[in-house]
Design an enzyme around this catalytic site. Sequence first.
Site, PDB file in Angstrom:
ATOM      1  N   GLU A   2      -5.671  33.728  49.355  1.00  0.00           N
ATOM      2  CA  GLU A   2      -6.021  32.696  50.343  1.00  0.00           C
ATOM      3  C   GLU A   2      -7.400  32.934  50.965  1.00  0.00           C
ATOM      4  O   GLU A   2      -7.961  34.031  50.873  1.00  0.00           O
ATOM      5  CB  GLU A   2      -4.969  32.616  51.445  1.00  0.00           C
ATOM      6  CG  GLU A   2      -4.852  33.891  52.261  1.00  0.00           C
ATOM      7  CD  GLU A   2      -4.303  33.673  53.673  1.00  0.00           C
ATOM      8  OE1 GLU A   2      -4.868  32.864  54.425  1.00  0.00           O
ATOM      9  OE2 GLU A   2      -3.324  34.349  54.017  1.00  0.00           O
TER      10      GLU A   2
ATOM     11  N   LYS B 199       3.860  39.684  61.635  1.00  0.00           N
ATOM     12  CA  LYS B 199       3.444  40.418  62.832  1.00  0.00           C
ATOM     13  C   LYS B 199       4.344  40.083  63.986  1.00  0.00           C
ATOM     14  O   LYS B 199       4.839  38.965  64.085  1.00  0.00           O
ATOM     15  CB  LYS B 199       2.048  39.958  63.231  1.00  0.00           C
ATOM     16  CG  LYS B 199       0.977  40.354  62.305  1.00  0.00           C
ATOM     17  CD  LYS B 199      -0.349  40.189  63.036  1.00  0.00           C
ATOM     18  CE  LYS B 199      -1.462  40.751  62.199  1.00  0.00           C
ATOM     19  NZ  LYS B 199      -1.781  39.836  61.101  1.00  0.00           N
TER      20      LYS B 199
ATOM     21  N   VAL C  59      -1.748  30.027  54.215  1.00  0.00           N
ATOM     22  CA  VAL C  59      -0.682  30.291  53.245  1.00  0.00           C
ATOM     23  C   VAL C  59      -0.121  28.958  52.724  1.00  0.00           C
ATOM     24  O   VAL C  59       0.046  28.766  51.518  1.00  0.00           O
ATOM     25  CB  VAL C  59       0.433  31.159  53.879  1.00  0.00           C
ATOM     26  CG1 VAL C  59       1.681  31.183  52.993  1.00  0.00           C
ATOM     27  CG2 VAL C  59      -0.077  32.575  54.123  1.00  0.00           C
TER      28      VAL C  59
ATOM     29  N   SER D 162       4.827  27.741  62.335  1.00  0.00           N
ATOM     30  CA  SER D 162       3.806  27.572  61.302  1.00  0.00           C
ATOM     31  C   SER D 162       4.282  26.678  60.153  1.00  0.00           C
ATOM     32  O   SER D 162       5.429  26.774  59.706  1.00  0.00           O
ATOM     33  CB  SER D 162       3.411  28.931  60.731  1.00  0.00           C
ATOM     34  OG  SER D 162       2.513  28.763  59.656  1.00  0.00           O
ATOM     35  N   ALA D 163       3.360  25.857  59.670  1.00  0.00           N
ATOM     36  CA  ALA D 163       3.631  25.025  58.488  1.00  0.00           C
ATOM     37  C   ALA D 163       3.881  25.889  57.243  1.00  0.00           C
ATOM     38  O   ALA D 163       4.405  25.390  56.245  1.00  0.00           O
ATOM     39  CB  ALA D 163       2.461  24.074  58.246  1.00  0.00           C
ATOM     40  N   ASP D 164       3.531  27.179  57.320  1.00  0.00           N
ATOM     41  CA  ASP D 164       3.798  28.078  56.182  1.00  0.00           C
ATOM     42  C   ASP D 164       5.288  28.095  55.829  1.00  0.00           C
ATOM     43  O   ASP D 164       5.659  28.203  54.657  1.00  0.00           O
ATOM     44  CB  ASP D 164       3.373  29.520  56.505  1.00  0.00           C
ATOM     45  CG  ASP D 164       1.873  29.685  56.653  1.00  0.00           C
ATOM     46  OD1 ASP D 164       1.121  28.731  56.378  1.00  0.00           O
ATOM     47  OD2 ASP D 164       1.454  30.791  57.075  1.00  0.00           O
TER      48      ASP D 164
HETATM   49  N1  PSU Z   1      -1.242  36.269  59.662  1.00  0.00           N
HETATM   50  C1  PSU Z   1      -2.044  37.311  59.408  1.00  0.00           C
HETATM   51  N2  PSU Z   1      -3.298  37.078  58.935  1.00  0.00           N
HETATM   52  C2  PSU Z   1      -3.757  35.823  58.693  1.00  0.00           C
HETATM   53  C3  PSU Z   1      -2.872  34.723  58.944  1.00  0.00           C
HETATM   54  C4  PSU Z   1      -1.634  34.995  59.423  1.00  0.00           C
HETATM   55  O1  PSU Z   1      -1.655  38.439  59.606  1.00  0.00           O
HETATM   56  O2  PSU Z   1      -4.898  35.647  58.268  1.00  0.00           O
HETATM   57  C5  PSU Z   1      -3.331  33.332  58.632  1.00  0.00           C
HETATM   58  C6  PSU Z   1      -2.757  32.866  57.285  1.00  0.00           C
HETATM   59  O3  PSU Z   1      -3.711  32.052  56.640  1.00  0.00           O
HETATM   60  C7  PSU Z   1      -1.576  32.013  57.704  1.00  0.00           C
HETATM   61  C8  PSU Z   1      -2.116  31.399  58.965  1.00  0.00           C
HETATM   62  O4  PSU Z   1      -1.188  31.047  56.761  1.00  0.00           O
HETATM   63  O5  PSU Z   1      -2.845  32.432  59.610  1.00  0.00           O
HETATM   64  C9  PSU Z   1      -1.011  30.864  59.851  1.00  0.00           C
HETATM   65  O6  PSU Z   1      -1.582  30.088  60.859  1.00  0.00           O
HETATM   66  P1  PSU Z   1      -0.630  29.152  61.738  1.00  0.00           P
HETATM   67  O7  PSU Z   1       0.222  30.098  62.519  1.00  0.00           O
HETATM   68  O8  PSU Z   1      -1.569  28.360  62.588  1.00  0.00           O
HETATM   69  O9  PSU Z   1       0.135  28.312  60.771  1.00  0.00           O
HETATM   70 MN    MN Z   2       0.982  27.204  64.892  1.00  0.00          MN
END
Ligand code: PSU
Ligand code: MN
Length: 308
Positions: A25, A160, A107, A141-143
Amino acid sequence: MNEYLDISPEVQAALAENRPVVALESTIISHGMPYPQNVETALQVEQIVREQGAVPATIAIIGGRLRAGLTPEEIDYLGKRGRAVAKVSRRDMPLIVSRGQDGATTVASTMIIAALAGIKVFATGGIGGVHRGAETTMDISADLEELAQTPVIVVCAGAKSILDLGLTLEYLETKGVPVLGYGTDELPAFYTRTSGFSVDTRVDSPQEIASMFAAKQGMQLAGGMLVTNPIPEEFSMDKAIIDKAIDEALAEAAEQGIHGKETTPFLLARIAEITGGDSLGSNIQLVFNNVALGAQIASELCHTSSAS
Ligand code: PSU
Ligand code: MN
């Protein structure tokens, strides 16, 4: 091939010849680590994938084109511009593409582009999840939704504890996403090897993971799988130190009203600052560990892939 997608010649050849490919990514490059460590890490990651006999496909959006396989110059560009590059998840893809802009893929969006390209394995550091306090903020998260619907194996070092790990696991269970522990029964917590939460099952070989994925696809069960790979012992952090840094970063984020897509990058950057760079060193090492495993799984899948 999809009209919005460009696959590099090297990645295209590997896919055509059923050789292993590992997706990587770009949000981790532009938003997850500071320059120049981000670029150095991204280039070393590609090197490790190659040493394991697979082809790296770093994924991003450049000039409005979905890209699988970047040049070192493009990786440097994304790393140097850092947070000036848009962080692009599923919902951001249409606007970035239609406007011809650049985007660092999360992700979720990396999975989408990998699947479009025909790549089945993607390795990174950490995934997004259910944030602490999500019962009122609804910050999920959308992940997680992507893991529920897009057929890619994601290798990470767990999540984390900026996230609510228990709720993240509940969400994945509801959505039918298998969560595997590589050599462990416990969900790793990114900087540390344990979290106190159990994974669905322990697996001990890339072959087992490949055959589970083949079974999942063979049964036409939508979505991916999450492989959680604990950080190597020698690079894991002291739990008390990292927990304190996370609590501090969370308090600052609340104070400053940080929300939405800014939350995760803000917390990552503050944790690295508070720990004086120690967390960054651990972060880099766990990514190396994950991409090596990703390459091994991709290799196994090339032998197992008759079901697709
Ligand atoms: N967690 C990490 N390092 C990262 C990310 C998450 O330890 O770089 C990044 C990844 O790209 C993940 C994104 O998909 O943050 C998630 O962001 P959000 O919570 O806004 O969906
Ligand atoms: Mn978010």
